[in-house]
Design a protein around this motif. Structure first.
Motif, short mmCIF file in Angstrom:
data_model
loop_
_atom_site.label_atom_id
_atom_site.label_comp_id
_atom_site.label_asym_id
_atom_site.label_seq_id
_atom_site.Cartn_x
_atom_site.Cartn_y
_atom_site.Cartn_z
N ALA A 46 0.83 -1.20 0.00
CA ALA A 46 0.00 0.00 0.00
C ALA A 46 0.87 1.26 0.00
CB ALA A 46 -0.93 0.00 1.22
N ILE A 47 1.94 1.24 0.77
CA ILE A 47 2.82 2.41 0.84
C ILE A 47 3.51 2.66 -0.50
CG2 ILE A 47 4.93 3.33 1.91
CD1 ILE A 47 3.89 2.42 4.58
N THR A 48 3.91 1.59 -1.18
CA THR A 48 4.50 1.71 -2.52
C THR A 48 3.51 2.38 -3.47
OG1 THR A 48 5.71 -0.34 -2.11
CG2 THR A 48 5.61 0.43 -4.40
N GLU A 49 2.25 1.94 -3.38
CA GLU A 49 1.19 2.51 -4.22
C GLU A 49 0.95 3.99 -3.87
OE1 GLU A 49 -1.72 2.98 -6.96
OE2 GLU A 49 -0.40 1.23 -6.80
N ILE A 50 0.95 4.30 -2.59
CA ILE A 50 0.75 5.70 -2.14
C ILE A 50 1.89 6.59 -2.65
CG2 ILE A 50 0.75 7.21 -0.10
CD1 ILE A 50 -0.80 4.92 1.37
N ARG A 51 3.13 6.08 -2.56
CA ARG A 51 4.27 6.87 -3.05
C ARG A 51 4.06 7.25 -4.52
NH1 ARG A 51 8.24 3.67 -1.82
NH2 ARG A 51 9.07 4.89 -0.09
N LYS A 52 3.65 6.26 -5.31
CA LYS A 52 3.42 6.49 -6.75
C LYS A 52 2.35 7.57 -6.95
CE LYS A 52 1.12 4.06 -10.05
NZ LYS A 52 0.38 2.86 -10.36
N GLN A 53 1.25 7.44 -6.18
CA GLN A 53 0.15 8.40 -6.33
C GLN A 53 0.54 9.81 -5.90
OE1 GLN A 53 -3.24 5.88 -4.63
NE2 GLN A 53 -4.26 7.32 -5.99
N LEU A 54 1.28 9.92 -4.79
CA LEU A 54 1.69 11.24 -4.32
C LEU A 54 2.63 11.91 -5.33
CD1 LEU A 54 2.28 10.68 -0.47
CD2 LEU A 54 0.31 11.73 -1.59
N GLU A 55 3.50 11.11 -5.94
CA GLU A 55 4.41 11.68 -6.95
C GLU A 55 3.63 12.18 -8.16
OE1 GLU A 55 7.18 8.46 -7.33
OE2 GLU A 55 8.40 9.15 -5.61
N GLU A 56 2.62 11.41 -8.58
CA GLU A 56 1.77 11.84 -9.70
C GLU A 56 1.01 13.12 -9.34
OE1 GLU A 56 -0.75 8.51 -10.68
OE2 GLU A 56 0.93 7.32 -11.45
#
Length: 316
Positions: A46-56
């Motif tokens: 989930a944290i990996t996914e959140i990192r991706k979303q925050l960067e986008e």
């Protein structure tokens, strides 16, 4: 039940779409967030996914809050152990799947690890607080905080009390949601469907009846909302719409339209079955416009989120 930030911690139980969305909202407000999932490794994913979303989001210049991506990510941690995940939390947001038994056992487990004054909050969209929290001993600190998808752009949170919820807990939840940039509304007591779904279902029911009765097409009833009512409703609600639509305000509006409204409303048909021939008709029409395969649906969902992002920017 006031709280000062600093190193204030919120625990999220369940790392699916809603849990991840809550995590993004809370870290944007500077809170430490601990994500727990009972499936080993899921919270880390989930944290990996959140990192991706925050960067986008940062690239789209839509990142919320005053902290940068790395600062927000530094506030996040993942846990496979519930007791560890709950350590130091003042607020627990349950975001597991929409199944009563699952939610009841989550809260039973959570309560055994936290102090009396920790607020227990559920993301449920259609289960009543009196059912969700039935296995909790101290129900005075329980509340439903129902977000709208996707919460990062659609800010509404419905706060629904259990019959035993004390006012201080409603105030704390209201203050927290406001502080992290959501738009909370308070229901004074529990009711099936809360407020958002009751209003949504009223709109769905009449739209469905008009299509079923051969009055209008699926494509056109959707346009009635997107090009008509929805244009207003993004900025002013139905009651304010009435107030502004007559020269002298609400009393004037009721004077003019009360009889007509009652005439039209009393002619509304029964609650649709949402099954059989009528369902086949609506399904066929919408599927001709948007085929029900992953490619088409995903493209429309991406369009939806992109437009909601733009609208959120405009509303600021």
């Amino acid at each position: 039940m006031s709280h000062s930030k600093g190193t204030k911690t919120i625990t999220i139980v369940g790392s699916g779409l809603i849990g991840r969305s809550w995590a993004m909202v809370f870290v944007s407000g500077g809170y430490k967030v601990k994500i727990y999932d009972n499936q080993p490794g899921q919270a880390a994913k989930a944290i990996t996914e959140i990192r991706k979303q925050l960067e986008e989001l940062q690239q789209a210049q839509m990142l919320r809050g005053s902290l940068g991506v790395s600062e927000q990510l530094a506030l996040l941690s993942c846990h496979d152990d519930l007791q560890q995940a709950l350590e130091g939390a003042f607020f627990v947001q349950e975001s597991v799947f929409e199944e009563l038994e699952a939610k009841q056992s989550v809260f039973q487990a959570v309560e055994s690890h936290v102090g009396e004054d920790v607020v227990l909050s559920s993301s449920t969209s259609c289960l009543l607080p009196s059912n969700v929290f039935s296995r909790v001993q101290n129900r005075s600190r329980c509340i439903i905080s129902h977000p709208v998808n996707p919460p990062y752009y659609v800010r509404l949170v419905e706060l629904v009390p259990h019959p035993d919820t004390v006012p201080a807990v409603m105030e704390l939840a209201y203050g927290l949601m406001t502080e992290v940039g959501q738009a909370p509304v308070r229901l004074r007591k529990e009711i099936d469907g809360f407020a958002l779904n009751r209003v949504q279902y009223a709109i769905i029911a009449e739209s469905w009846r008009l299509v079923k009765d051969g009055i209008i097409s699926v494509e056109d009833i959707d346009l009635v909302m997107t090009e008509g009512l929805g244009m207003r409703y993004a900025f002013i609600g139905p009651i304010e719409t009435m107030h502004l639509n007559a020269p002298q305000g609400m009393e004037d509006y009721l004077q003019r339209y009360r009889v007509g409204m009652r005439r039209v409303l009393s002619a509304f048909g029964p609650t649709p079955e949402f099954a059989g021939d009528e369902a086949a008709l609506v399904t066929q029409e919408i599927s001709e416009l948007i085929p029900a395969d992953q490619e088409h649906l995903s493209a429309r969902r991406e369009r939806r989120d992109r437009l909601l992002m733009a609208l959120a920017k405009l509303k600021k």
